[in-house]
Design a protein around this motif. Structure first.
Motif, short mmCIF file in Angstrom:
data_model
loop_
_atom_site.label_atom_id
_atom_site.label_comp_id
_atom_site.label_asym_id
_atom_site.label_seq_id
_atom_site.Cartn_x
_atom_site.Cartn_y
_atom_site.Cartn_z
N TRP A 267 46.09 -17.92 31.23
CA TRP A 267 46.87 -17.24 31.97
C TRP A 267 47.80 -16.16 30.87
CZ3 TRP A 267 46.92 -16.93 37.35
CH2 TRP A 267 46.16 -17.86 37.76
N GLN A 268 47.62 -16.47 29.87
CA GLN A 268 47.72 -15.08 28.57
C GLN A 268 46.69 -14.29 29.47
OE1 GLN A 268 50.69 -14.36 27.26
NE2 GLN A 268 50.32 -13.38 25.69
N ASN A 269 45.53 -14.99 28.77
CA ASN A 269 44.37 -13.47 29.54
C ASN A 269 44.14 -13.19 30.24
OD1 ASN A 269 41.11 -14.45 27.23
ND2 ASN A 269 42.75 -16.30 27.12
N GLN A 270 45.22 -14.36 31.31
CA GLN A 270 44.73 -13.27 32.92
C GLN A 270 45.13 -12.28 32.94
OE1 GLN A 270 42.36 -13.81 34.92
NE2 GLN A 270 42.99 -13.06 36.49
N TRP A 283 44.04 -11.90 40.47
CA TRP A 283 45.20 -13.66 41.06
C TRP A 283 46.99 -13.77 40.82
CZ3 TRP A 283 42.80 -18.50 40.83
CH2 TRP A 283 41.09 -18.05 41.26
N HIS A 284 47.73 -14.74 41.34
CA HIS A 284 48.95 -14.23 40.97
C HIS A 284 49.01 -14.82 39.34
CE1 HIS A 284 52.81 -14.49 43.15
NE2 HIS A 284 52.97 -15.71 41.99
N ILE A 285 49.57 -14.52 38.79
CA ILE A 285 50.20 -14.49 37.49
C ILE A 285 51.35 -16.14 38.40
CG2 ILE A 285 50.96 -14.20 35.12
CD1 ILE A 285 48.05 -13.63 36.62
N ASP A 286 52.49 -14.96 38.45
CA ASP A 286 53.41 -16.20 39.45
C ASP A 286 54.44 -15.54 39.85
OD1 ASP A 286 55.82 -14.08 37.31
OD2 ASP A 286 54.94 -15.18 35.67
N TYR A 305 37.30 -5.90 35.71
CA TYR A 305 37.57 -7.10 35.88
C TYR A 305 37.32 -8.16 36.54
CZ TYR A 305 39.90 -11.16 34.68
OH TYR A 305 40.40 -12.61 33.85
N LEU A 306 36.43 -8.78 36.62
CA LEU A 306 36.53 -9.95 37.50
C LEU A 306 36.61 -11.25 36.97
CD1 LEU A 306 32.63 -8.32 39.01
CD2 LEU A 306 35.06 -7.60 39.68
N ARG A 307 37.19 -11.92 37.88
CA ARG A 307 37.74 -13.06 37.52
C ARG A 307 37.93 -14.20 38.40
NH1 ARG A 307 38.08 -17.70 33.98
NH2 ARG A 307 39.62 -19.19 34.24
N TYR A 308 36.62 -15.25 38.53
CA TYR A 308 36.32 -16.06 39.56
C TYR A 308 36.83 -17.12 39.04
CZ TYR A 308 33.58 -12.00 41.37
OH TYR A 308 33.27 -10.92 41.94
N ALA A 353 30.85 -18.51 47.39
CA ALA A 353 29.96 -17.77 48.14
C ALA A 353 31.05 -17.46 49.84
CB ALA A 353 29.77 -19.14 49.66
N THR A 354 33.05 -18.35 49.41
CA THR A 354 33.98 -17.38 49.38
C THR A 354 34.39 -15.73 48.37
OG1 THR A 354 35.39 -18.63 48.57
CG2 THR A 354 34.79 -18.79 51.33
N GLN A 355 34.32 -16.72 47.06
CA GLN A 355 35.19 -15.26 46.19
C GLN A 355 34.04 -14.52 45.53
OE1 GLN A 355 37.23 -17.12 42.82
NE2 GLN A 355 38.06 -19.03 43.60
#
Length: 373
Positions: A267-270, A283-286, A305-308, A353-355
């Motif tokens: 989550w620190q990365n994110q 992405w929702h962090i907190d 930046y893309l995160r899946y 398929a959704t993300q």
């Protein structure tokens, strides 16, 4: 195109980062298949491999196996078939002797030799930039090894066997014995899983590798200059019983603390990467800072930046029409439960398929004709 020419050519650069997670790496392959399909259609090249598109592919632990396979030109379907085939062999029957690792390392070593043979980290058979994150246990230092000919330590590690470097990155403590590597004529290092560091999610490490001078890449930053795509192996929100935690025995804490630290590092990365970019996949962090869509730490974005990733939670499975897997959530979350590898593959396909949408991959990063040769 020679590797050095590819890595030093002008123009935008594309990075792919692959998390660790044991057998849950099968889930990641659903994302890779989807990205491969999108890029093949975008460029009208049915034979395109991800090593053609991405200029640097990096992975930790199970991610290092997938990253290396992609870097030598394997397509997603080949790697998935390989994973589904070897999963039961690698994570087969546990050994219950307290003084030994849980799993025999020989099946993994044999499979890595089959796929990678005698390729070395500096081999021409590696068609793009490659980073493998491992941990040198005898010194406690994280080693992000790469194949850039201008990196500081390239002459020292270019002749290391690729399969041994991967083995070092996958040597999860208690699962497999550490890997010994001859670092020089007078020095041997003992290496363990790169996940025992801040880089089980290697995304931030790849950004640093791509830009800091010591690593050799030295790529320019900017929203249309760097694309970083990060793929997870499944996550979930912890909800442990308060009394059980408060009354936990010493051996319970010994088991839980590493997982807690790995989750914090992820989550620190994110948080850092979202705060340095404008991402189409926030992405929702907190509950305090949300998804950072209105925050940017610097005047202009450092990258795209893309995160899946998949949520291995009951409501997420039910939403995918996989409610029958809810009773098996505990097993699906394990890194060594090969019995559910086909279920993990299905989850990866459905989440991908959704993300993952074609518009996430900006035309600014499309290949040009000269780089397709």
């Amino acid at each position: 195109m020679p590797l050095l020419d590819k890595l030093t050519a002008p123009g935008p650069k594309r990075l792919l980062a692959l998390d660790g997670g044991g057998i849950r790496g099968v889930l990641t392959l659903g994302f890779i298949e989807r990205i491969e399909t999108i890029l093949r259609e975008r460029h009208q090249r049915p034979d395109l491999r991800l090593c053609d598109y991405f200029d640097l592919i990096g992975g930790t632990s199970t991610g290092s196996i997938i990253a290396s396979a992609l870097a030598i030109g394997m397509e997603a379907a080949e790697i998935k078939a390989f994973y589904l085939d070897i999963g039961q062999q690698v994570f087969g029957k546990k050994k219950w002797r307290k003084w030994e690792a849980f799993f025999d390392i020989r099946p993994l070593e044999e499979q890595l030799e089959t796929v990678f043979g005698d390729l070395t980290l500096g081999s021409e058979g590696i068609k793009t930039g490659l980073c493998i994150v491992t941990k040198r246990a005898d010194t406690g230092s994280t080693w992000p090894l790469n194949n850039h000919p201008r990196s500081k330590f390239y002459d020292y590690n270019k002749d290391w066997l690729l399969r041994e470097v991967i083995r070092a990155s996958t040597a999860a403590p208690t699962f497999f014995v550490p890997e010994k590597i001859d670092i020089s004529k007078t020095q041997v290092g003992a290496f363990v899983d790169g996940g025992v560091s801040m880089a089980n999610n290697p995304s931030l490490q790849l950004l640093l590798m791509a830009t800091l001078k010591g690593y050799g890449f030295r790529w320019p930053t900017g929203e249309n200059q760097l694309l970083l795509t990060s793929l997870g192996t499944g996550g979930w929100e912890r909800r442990d019983d308060v009394d059980m935690v408060a009354e936990g025995k010493l051996w319970h804490w010994a088991k839980q603390v590493p997982a807690m630290l790995m989750e914090d590092a992820n989550w620190q990365n994110q948080l850092l990467l979202q705060s340095l970019s404008r991402t189409p996949t926030p992405w929702h962090i907190d509950g305090e800072i949300g998804d950072l869509t209105e925050d940017l730490l610097i005047p202009q974005p450092l990258l795209t930046y893309l995160r899946y990733d998949a949520r291995l939670e009951a409501d997420a499975l039910q939403g995918m029409g996989l409610g029958h897997l809810v009773p098996a959530l505990g097993e699906l979350r394990e890194m060594s439960n090969a019995e559910h590898r086909f279920d993990l593959a299905t989850i990866g396909e459905k989440v991908a398929a959704t993300q993952i949408a074609p518009e996430h991959f900006s035309p600014a990063f499309d290949l040009v004709e000269s780089s397709r040769a």
